[in-house]
Design an enzyme around this catalytic site. Structure first.
Site, PDB file in Angstrom:
ATOM      1  N   ASP A  15      61.417 -27.622   9.598  1.00  0.00           N
ATOM      2  CA  ASP A  15      61.346 -26.294  10.083  1.00  0.00           C
ATOM      3  C   ASP A  15      61.669 -25.259   8.638  1.00  0.00           C
ATOM      4  OD1 ASP A  15      60.353 -24.037  11.627  1.00  0.00           O
ATOM      5  OD2 ASP A  15      62.381 -23.633  11.864  1.00  0.00           O
ATOM      6  N   ASP A  37      65.807 -25.676  14.465  1.00  0.00           N
ATOM      7  CA  ASP A  37      66.937 -24.765  15.010  1.00  0.00           C
ATOM      8  C   ASP A  37      67.263 -24.922  16.634  1.00  0.00           C
ATOM      9  OD1 ASP A  37      64.948 -23.273  16.386  1.00  0.00           O
ATOM     10  OD2 ASP A  37      65.277 -21.543  15.080  1.00  0.00           O
TER      11      ASP A  37
END
Length: 775
Positions: free
Chosen positions: A471, A665
């Site tokens: 990401d 995350d």
């Protein structure tokens, strides 16, 4: 459950299970009554409730189990627990001497589970493991106290060249003392045979017990035995037991080192806390601290519990929790973690979590759960162990018969010695330790470096990964946009005009909560904003209003175009652009970027050198995504991907045959983390309960990703090497013990067989402990 449709949904899900004969769900009590054709279907019931979208009320019990010595012991304890009504799952770890049981508290109690372990022939222990471990050395010293004089009496005259016979009754008495010191092997052997599941204790007890019984019968009834077979094996049986006890003690010490990480984590917890009261500071046990208490922490002391700084400023050493060597500066409003060290100045902190709710306790739980869960390799080893010991007993019986039928005289002595050697050489201790020992060391090493594995099989899956999906925001970049360039149009670059432009923009951006607005305000710090009137915020586009009586617009290029403002040449920057216009003319351009993390380039370079395919995944636009990729040397980018679509991207990669590690995350990446072979979630030191990932990075440093991959690969290689040694050892030495090399003058002494068995386990443990050096 909140309504009748919830009840119907759960009942339908339950009735789809073939073993479910009847299912009734009560909304008021939130309980399900299920009639099962087989208790073994209980895990399916729990899974069916989860699939229906509800959470079954389960409890977990972590239980120390004393007396386990091999993979067969592990399998037997697991079977005993799983057969107990109400148990959903049970995993047993030989290296940690522990069992992790998931059960329905309405059906079974912890006391009943402990009884199931005891009925299987082992000792469930609820107090601290360290206190119990002290018993075994006493057994060893007692055994040595009897075995060494016996060895001197029997072997001494031979070494001195004198053909003297030590008094047989004295030999029998000393050997009996060794049998008493090692009596636990016989207790466990009886339990194993009673449950028709022979294991290591059965082999040891049969071998040493047969040696003593044979010798005792020769002593009492010599006429029963042919001439030439009336040998005494008291010293052999005694020394075999002593060697096994010494070997098991060394194993326990080595296994203790493999579980060192959990103990280190728990040892960080201070015993006392300084509680601030109206009358002054009082010292209380840390267990008595309550949420909201105000605590004083002096320099050099450990912070008692998770808290928020109320007063004071200092540096805190968090290295034992996060692996980060540099201390962190904290001040009022900053969170601190229990167990970390206050370095410089006194702090007043307010407790926000205590006991089992602290980060330290959660870390210890995550490590222990990971150690308890079985990887695929260990499950295979457990299945092999269930048939291995009965097969060894069959080989030992066949060995004795062949020596009696075909061996030279004295046949009985040869048959007895060879059978004894087979029983002792084949103990499956090394096989039982091959996986848990390596896993314990690896998970502990990972925790020391700041990587927490939530699932035991995650290491094995991580070793097979060939694709890493990263990401962008918050993983490769800081996740905090910053202004990297400011251009003025139609104005000079004087400081006065620059300050005036910033003041006008800040006047409007102060009314917006958008991250880009915050970045511009941060850049304009120190510039007094002008008063703004008639401010209108248009979410996702921009903001407009009157500043000093003039119409000002601040927003994206598209926003200004929609308002009829002509755009100047914006260039080809990959940054996100924010424009400011006054009275229909653009007067300022702000280029905002989410900066790449300083360590990201090194992490990407190492991952590429490891032969991995790297994929950048982001919901951001193409231009910023490719700019980050260019800086890091990445060639595959998927931009504009919504959170719900990230999991679909992972699925497409898997359809291509790729094994994917997804790094995110843990918030909007939850679905992708769960869909990947391994999900690696980034967390801060004060927020580690990331449920979506298989592993958690305790500090914001993606250089830990290559470390985790190296550790995983080394761990799987170590486990395979352990298995190779354990199986090779048995394949090669069982025939030698049976007498396959006798035509060339080689016949294995039972005492040497016992020593070789202990050495094989120590080799496996020593090989596993090498994982502590992975960096």
């Amino acid at each position: 459950m909140t309504c009748a449709s919830c009840v119907a949904r759960v009942e339908r899900s339950l009735k789809r299970i073939p073993e479910v004969e009847e299912a009734l769900v009560n909304l008021a009590t939130e309980k399900a009554q299920v009639v099962l054709a087989s208790e073994e279907a209980l895990p399916k019931v729990v899974e069916a409730i989860r699939e229906a979208g509800y959470t079954p009320r389960l409890a977990r019990l972590e239980l120390t189990v004393e007396g386990m010595t091999c993979a067969s012991c592990v399998a037997r304890v697991e079977r005993a627990l799983k057969r107990t009504p109400g148990v959903v799952s049970a995993t047993v770890n030989l290296a940690l001497k522990g069992a992790l049981v998931e059960y329905l508290p309405d059906m079974v109690t912890p006391h009943r589970l402990a009884e199931a372990v005891r009925e299987a022939g082992y000792t469930p222990v609820l107090q601290e493991k360290a206190e119990e471990a002290a018993k075994e050395p006493k057994e060893v010293w007692l055994a040595l106290a009897f075995a060494l004089p016996l060895l001197l009496l029997t072997m001494g005259p031979m070494l001195l060249g004198r053909h003297l016979q030590a008094p047989p009754l004295l030999q029998a008495g000393l050997a009996l003392g060794v049998l008493y010191a090692a009596r636990r092997f016989f207790r466990q052997a009886w339990a194993e045979l009673r449950h028709r599941a022979p294991g290591m204790s059965t082999l040891v007890a049969l071998g040493s017990g047969s040696a003593y019984l044979y010798s005792f019968l020769v002593l009492l009834f010599p006429g029963l035995f042919p001439e030439g077979t009336r040998h005494l094996y008291f010293e052999a049986g005694a020394f075999i037991l002593t060697l096994v006890l010494v070997g098991k003690t060394l194993e326990e010490r080595a296994k203790g080192q493999s579980g060192e990480a959990v103990r280190r984590l728990l040892a960080l917890r201070p015993k006392k806390a300084r509680l601030l009261r109206e009358t002054g500071v009082v010292e209380i046990p840390v267990e008595a601290v309550a949420v909201g208490d105000l605590l004083q922490v002096l320099p050099g002391e450990r912070i008692p519990t998770d808290a928020v700084v109320e007063e004071g400023s200092s540096h805190v050493d968090e290295s034992m929790l996060t692996g980060e060597p540099l201390p962190r500066r904290v001040g009022p409003g900053d969170g601190v973690v229990g167990g970390t060290v206050n370095l410089e100045a006194p702090l007043l902190v307010r407790a926000k979590a205590v006991g089992e709710g602290t980060v330290l306790a959660e870390m210890a739980r995550m490590v222990e759960r990971a150690l308890m869960e079985k990887p695929r390799l260990q499950a295979l080893a457990d299945r092999i162990a269930q048939v291995f010991v009965p097969a060894v007993l069959g080989v030992a019986l066949l060995t004795g018969l062949l020596w009696l039928l075909l061996g030279p005289e004295p046949r009985l002595s040869y048959a007895f010695s060879a059978t004894l050697a087979v029983l002792l050489i084949a103990c499956p201790c090394a096989m039982g330790l091959a996986t848990p020992a390596a896993l314990s060391v690896a998970v502990g090493r990972a925790a020391q470096k700041g990587v927490l594995f939530r699932k035991g099989d995650a290491l094995e899956r991580l070793a097979r990964v060939d694709t890493v999906a990263l990401d962008k925001t918050g993983t490769l970049t800081l996740g905090r946009p910053r202004v990297v360039e400011v251009r003025l149009f139609g104005r000079t670059a004087s400081s006065e005009e620059r300050q005036e432009a910033l003041g006008k923009v800040a006047a409007l951006e102060a009314h917006s909560t958008h991250p880009l607005a915050r970045a511009i305000l941060e850049y304009a710090q120190g510039v007094p904003p002008y008063p703004a009137e008639e401010v209108v915020v248009e979410p996702g586009l921009g903001v407009r209003g009157k500043v000093l009586g003039r119409e000002v617009l601040v927003g994206s290029p598209r926003y200004l175009e929609e308002k009829g403002v002509p755009l100047p040449d914006l260039g080809g920057s990959g940054a996100t652009l924010v424009l400011a216009a006054e009275e229909g003319r653009v007067f300022a351009l702000f280029a905002v970027e989410d900066p790449v993390k300083p360590e990201a380039q090194e992490a990407v370079r190492v991952l590429q050198a490891m032969g991995l395919r790297l994929v950048l995944v982001t919901g951001d636009r193409e231009a910023p995504a490719w700019e980050v990729a260019r800086r890091l040397g990445l060639s595959e980018v998927h931009a504009g991907v919504l959170p719900k679509d990230k999991a679909q991207l992972v699925a497409r990669l898997q359809e291509e045959g790729r094994r994917v590690l997804f790094v995110g995350d843990g918030i909007n990446d939850a679905a992708a983390l769960a869909r990947a072979e391994v999900g690696l979630a980034l967390a801060t030191g004060t927020d580690i309960a990331v449920e979506a990932g298989d592993a958690v990075l305790m500090r914001d440093d993606i250089r830990l990703i290559p470390f985790a991959l190296r550790l995983a690969r080394r761990t799987v290689w170590t486990i395979r090497l352990n298995f190779f040694w354990a199986y090779l050892y048995n394949v090669l030495l069982i025939p030698v013990a049976a007498g396959a090399l006798y035509p060339w003058g080689v016949l294995l002494n039972p005492v040497l067989a016992a020593a070789a068995m202990s050495l094989s386990s120590l080799f496996v443990l020593g090989n596993s402990l090498r994982l502590r050096g992975v960096d």
